[in-house]
Design a protein around this motif. Structure first.
Motif, PDB file in Angstrom:
ATOM      1  N   LEU A  25       0.834  -1.194   0.000  1.00  0.00           N
ATOM      2  CA  LEU A  25       0.000   0.000   0.000  1.00  0.00           C
ATOM      3  C   LEU A  25       0.869   1.243   0.000  1.00  0.00           C
ATOM      4  O   LEU A  25       1.913   1.290   0.660  1.00  0.00           O
ATOM      5  N   ASN A  26       0.434   2.242  -0.743  1.00  0.00           N
ATOM      6  CA  ASN A  26       1.149   3.511  -0.783  1.00  0.00           C
ATOM      7  C   ASN A  26       0.896   4.243   0.533  1.00  0.00           C
ATOM      8  O   ASN A  26      -0.249   4.572   0.860  1.00  0.00           O
ATOM      9  N   THR A  27       1.941   4.495   1.274  1.00  0.00           N
ATOM     10  CA  THR A  27       1.824   5.208   2.545  1.00  0.00           C
ATOM     11  C   THR A  27       2.576   6.540   2.478  1.00  0.00           C
ATOM     12  O   THR A  27       2.993   7.077   3.496  1.00  0.00           O
ATOM     13  N   GLY A  28       2.731   7.050   1.270  1.00  0.00           N
ATOM     14  CA  GLY A  28       3.415   8.319   1.069  1.00  0.00           C
ATOM     15  C   GLY A  28       2.430   9.460   0.893  1.00  0.00           C
ATOM     16  O   GLY A  28       1.209   9.281   0.955  1.00  0.00           O
ATOM     17  N   PRO A  29       2.951  10.653   0.626  1.00  0.00           N
ATOM     18  CA  PRO A  29       2.087  11.822   0.437  1.00  0.00           C
ATOM     19  C   PRO A  29       1.434  11.833  -0.945  1.00  0.00           C
ATOM     20  O   PRO A  29       1.906  11.188  -1.875  1.00  0.00           O
ATOM     21  N   ALA A  30       0.343  12.570  -1.060  1.00  0.00           N
ATOM     22  CA  ALA A  30      -0.288  12.797  -2.369  1.00  0.00           C
ATOM     23  C   ALA A  30       0.597  13.732  -3.188  1.00  0.00           C
ATOM     24  O   ALA A  30       1.380  14.493  -2.620  1.00  0.00           O
ATOM     25  N   PRO A  31       0.494  13.659  -4.531  1.00  0.00           N
ATOM     26  CA  PRO A  31      -0.441  12.843  -5.302  1.00  0.00           C
ATOM     27  C   PRO A  31       0.007  11.388  -5.391  1.00  0.00           C
ATOM     28  O   PRO A  31       1.200  11.105  -5.425  1.00  0.00           O
ATOM     29  N   TRP A  32      -0.962  10.495  -5.428  1.00  0.00           N
ATOM     30  CA  TRP A  32      -0.687   9.070  -5.516  1.00  0.00           C
ATOM     31  C   TRP A  32      -0.824   8.614  -6.962  1.00  0.00           C
ATOM     32  O   TRP A  32      -1.801   8.952  -7.642  1.00  0.00           O
ATOM     33  N   PRO A  33       0.122   7.834  -7.457  1.00  0.00           N
ATOM     34  CA  PRO A  33       0.131   7.458  -8.877  1.00  0.00           C
ATOM     35  C   PRO A  33      -0.846   6.335  -9.189  1.00  0.00           C
ATOM     36  O   PRO A  33      -1.493   5.774  -8.301  1.00  0.00           O
ATOM     37  N   ASN A  34      -0.918   6.001 -10.475  1.00  0.00           N
ATOM     38  CA  ASN A  34      -1.707   4.841 -10.890  1.00  0.00           C
ATOM     39  C   ASN A  34      -1.180   3.590 -10.200  1.00  0.00           C
ATOM     40  O   ASN A  34       0.026   3.466  -9.949  1.00  0.00           O
ATOM     41  N   PRO A  35      -2.049   2.651  -9.892  1.00  0.00           N
ATOM     42  CA  PRO A  35      -1.621   1.448  -9.185  1.00  0.00           C
ATOM     43  C   PRO A  35      -0.883   0.464 -10.080  1.00  0.00           C
ATOM     44  O   PRO A  35      -1.035   0.473 -11.292  1.00  0.00           O
ATOM     45  N   CYS A  87      -5.639   6.682   8.972  1.00  0.00           N
ATOM     46  CA  CYS A  87      -4.639   7.110   7.985  1.00  0.00           C
ATOM     47  C   CYS A  87      -5.212   7.114   6.573  1.00  0.00           C
ATOM     48  O   CYS A  87      -6.025   6.260   6.208  1.00  0.00           O
ATOM     49  N   ILE A  88      -4.740   8.070   5.778  1.00  0.00           N
ATOM     50  CA  ILE A  88      -4.949   8.074   4.333  1.00  0.00           C
ATOM     51  C   ILE A  88      -3.578   8.295   3.714  1.00  0.00           C
ATOM     52  O   ILE A  88      -2.961   9.352   3.924  1.00  0.00           O
ATOM     53  N   GLY A  89      -3.083   7.303   2.973  1.00  0.00           N
ATOM     54  CA  GLY A  89      -1.731   7.416   2.424  1.00  0.00           C
ATOM     55  C   GLY A  89      -0.737   7.654   3.550  1.00  0.00           C
ATOM     56  O   GLY A  89      -0.668   6.881   4.503  1.00  0.00           O
ATOM     57  N   GLY A  90       0.007   8.754   3.448  1.00  0.00           N
ATOM     58  CA  GLY A  90       1.008   9.069   4.452  1.00  0.00           C
ATOM     59  C   GLY A  90       0.534  10.014   5.528  1.00  0.00           C
ATOM     60  O   GLY A  90       1.349  10.503   6.327  1.00  0.00           O
ATOM     61  N   TYR A  91      -0.766  10.265   5.591  1.00  0.00           N
ATOM     62  CA  TYR A  91      -1.314  11.224   6.559  1.00  0.00           C
ATOM     63  C   TYR A  91      -2.120  10.474   7.611  1.00  0.00           C
ATOM     64  O   TYR A  91      -3.043   9.720   7.271  1.00  0.00           O
ATOM     65  N   CYS A  92      -1.788  10.692   8.866  1.00  0.00           N
ATOM     66  CA  CYS A  92      -2.464   9.980   9.948  1.00  0.00           C
ATOM     67  C   CYS A  92      -2.896  10.937  11.049  1.00  0.00           C
ATOM     68  O   CYS A  92      -2.192  11.905  11.363  1.00  0.00           O
ATOM     69  N   SER A  93      -4.058  10.625  11.622  1.00  0.00           N
ATOM     70  CA  SER A  93      -4.506  11.359  12.794  1.00  0.00           C
ATOM     71  C   SER A  93      -3.852  10.723  14.031  1.00  0.00           C
ATOM     72  O   SER A  93      -3.464   9.558  13.978  1.00  0.00           O
ATOM     73  N   PRO A  94      -3.668  11.465  15.112  1.00  0.00           N
ATOM     74  CA  PRO A  94      -4.174  12.819  15.343  1.00  0.00           C
ATOM     75  C   PRO A  94      -3.280  13.941  14.795  1.00  0.00           C
ATOM     76  O   PRO A  94      -3.659  15.096  14.865  1.00  0.00           O
ATOM     77  N   ASP A  95      -2.111  13.592  14.240  1.00  0.00           N
ATOM     78  CA  ASP A  95      -1.219  14.648  13.743  1.00  0.00           C
ATOM     79  C   ASP A  95      -1.858  15.428  12.597  1.00  0.00           C
ATOM     80  O   ASP A  95      -1.651  16.635  12.460  1.00  0.00           O
ATOM     81  N   THR A  96      -2.605  14.728  11.752  1.00  0.00           N
ATOM     82  CA  THR A  96      -3.262  15.360  10.604  1.00  0.00           C
ATOM     83  C   THR A  96      -4.750  15.056  10.673  1.00  0.00           C
ATOM     84  O   THR A  96      -5.144  13.894  10.824  1.00  0.00           O
ATOM     85  N   LYS A  97      -5.563  16.071  10.538  1.00  0.00           N
ATOM     86  CA  LYS A  97      -7.012  15.881  10.578  1.00  0.00           C
ATOM     87  C   LYS A  97      -7.483  15.256   9.263  1.00  0.00           C
ATOM     88  O   LYS A  97      -7.071  15.674   8.182  1.00  0.00           O
ATOM     89  N   LEU A  98      -8.349  14.247   9.365  1.00  0.00           N
ATOM     90  CA  LEU A  98      -8.910  13.556   8.202  1.00  0.00           C
ATOM     91  C   LEU A  98     -10.425  13.671   8.264  1.00  0.00           C
ATOM     92  O   LEU A  98     -11.044  13.341   9.278  1.00  0.00           O
ATOM     93  N   LYS A  99     -11.028  14.148   7.180  1.00  0.00           N
ATOM     94  CA  LYS A  99     -12.464  14.410   7.194  1.00  0.00           C
ATOM     95  C   LYS A  99     -13.034  14.156   5.810  1.00  0.00           C
ATOM     96  O   LYS A  99     -12.322  14.255   4.806  1.00  0.00           O
ATOM     97  N   ALA A 100     -14.321  13.824   5.747  1.00  0.00           N
ATOM     98  CA  ALA A 100     -15.003  13.668   4.464  1.00  0.00           C
ATOM     99  C   ALA A 100     -16.345  14.381   4.507  1.00  0.00           C
ATOM    100  O   ALA A 100     -16.961  14.524   5.570  1.00  0.00           O
ATOM    101  N   TYR A 101     -16.772  14.816   3.327  1.00  0.00           N
ATOM    102  CA  TYR A 101     -18.045  15.521   3.169  1.00  0.00           C
ATOM    103  C   TYR A 101     -18.774  14.938   1.971  1.00  0.00           C
ATOM    104  O   TYR A 101     -18.160  14.657   0.932  1.00  0.00           O
ATOM    105  N   LEU A 102     -20.086  14.764   2.109  1.00  0.00           N
ATOM    106  CA  LEU A 102     -20.931  14.304   1.008  1.00  0.00           C
ATOM    107  C   LEU A 102     -21.850  15.441   0.613  1.00  0.00           C
ATOM    108  O   LEU A 102     -22.671  15.895   1.436  1.00  0.00           O
TER     109      LEU A 102
END
Length: 201
Positions: A26-36, A126-141
């Motif tokens: 799994l890619n655990t680096g920063p965005a942008p994430w490349p094609n798989p 975590c999303i990629g290389g970003y993890c809480s609580p150091d980085t806030k992760l949120k989604a909106y619909l």
């Protein structure tokens, strides 16, 4: 002893082959994430079928925006797809964030499946290389805060999904201007009807 070692190596090789034989990282680096890579195996890992053609029995589109500290990041152009020879019912064709659902039958397709096909880490923390609580992760619909795990978001026709990593953009999008953001040489403008837009006559 040498014969026993050879037998163990053979047994492990056969076991790996039976389990798919691929070591998906799994890619655990920063965005942008490349094609798989290993597209077929990643489709399998998402629990989805693959085909040499697109099935249009069930056909609709969602849109995913990814923001990292207020900056828009692209969605990879070949998630769940390998050229024009291999397709998952959940895939992308360009970096616009337009998510194509083209399936032989109705089922729920989730953001978790999309990220599994992409090969990008997506957990509750975590999303990629970003993890809480150091980085806030949120989604909106459609501009409304989503309070459940991001992976559980079900992709729906015409829905705008904003995944916000770190500080948010100035405005959280509540809809998507499809016609203004696709490349019509790659993606069909007629598909913008799912977002309430009609191709000008």
């Amino acid at each position: 002893m040498r014969l026993r070692s050879s037998f163990i190596v053979l047994a492990l090789t056969l076991l790996a082959a039976a389990c798919g034989g691929s070591n998906l990282t799994l890619n655990t680096g920063p965005a942008p994430w490349p094609n798989p890579d290993n597209v077929a195996d990643r489709i399998d890992a998402a629990g989805l079928p693959s085909s040499s053609t697109e099935s249009l029995t069930v056909h609709y589109h969602s849109h995913v925006d990814i923001f990292v500290n207020g900056k828009s990041e692209p969605v990879a152009s070949s998630i769940g797809r390998e050229d024009q020879s291999l397709f998952s019912p959940l895939h992308t064709h360009a970096t616009s964030g337009l998510i194509h659902i083209e399936a032989p039958e109705e089922q729920d397709f989730t953001v978790g499946m999309l990220f599994t096909e992409w090969g990008v880490r997506l957990t509750n923390d975590c999303i990629g290389g970003y993890c809480s609580p150091d980085t806030k992760l949120k989604a909106y619909l459609d501009g409304t805060s989503y309070t459940q795990p991001i992976s559980t978001i079900v992709l729906k026709k015409g829905e705008e999904i904003a995944i916000v990593i770190g500080s948010p953009p100035a405005t959280i999008p509540s809809s998507w201007d499809c016609l203004a953001n696709i490349d019509p040489t790659i993606e069909n403008p007629a598909q913008c009807a799912d977002f309430g837009q009609q191709v000008p006559a």
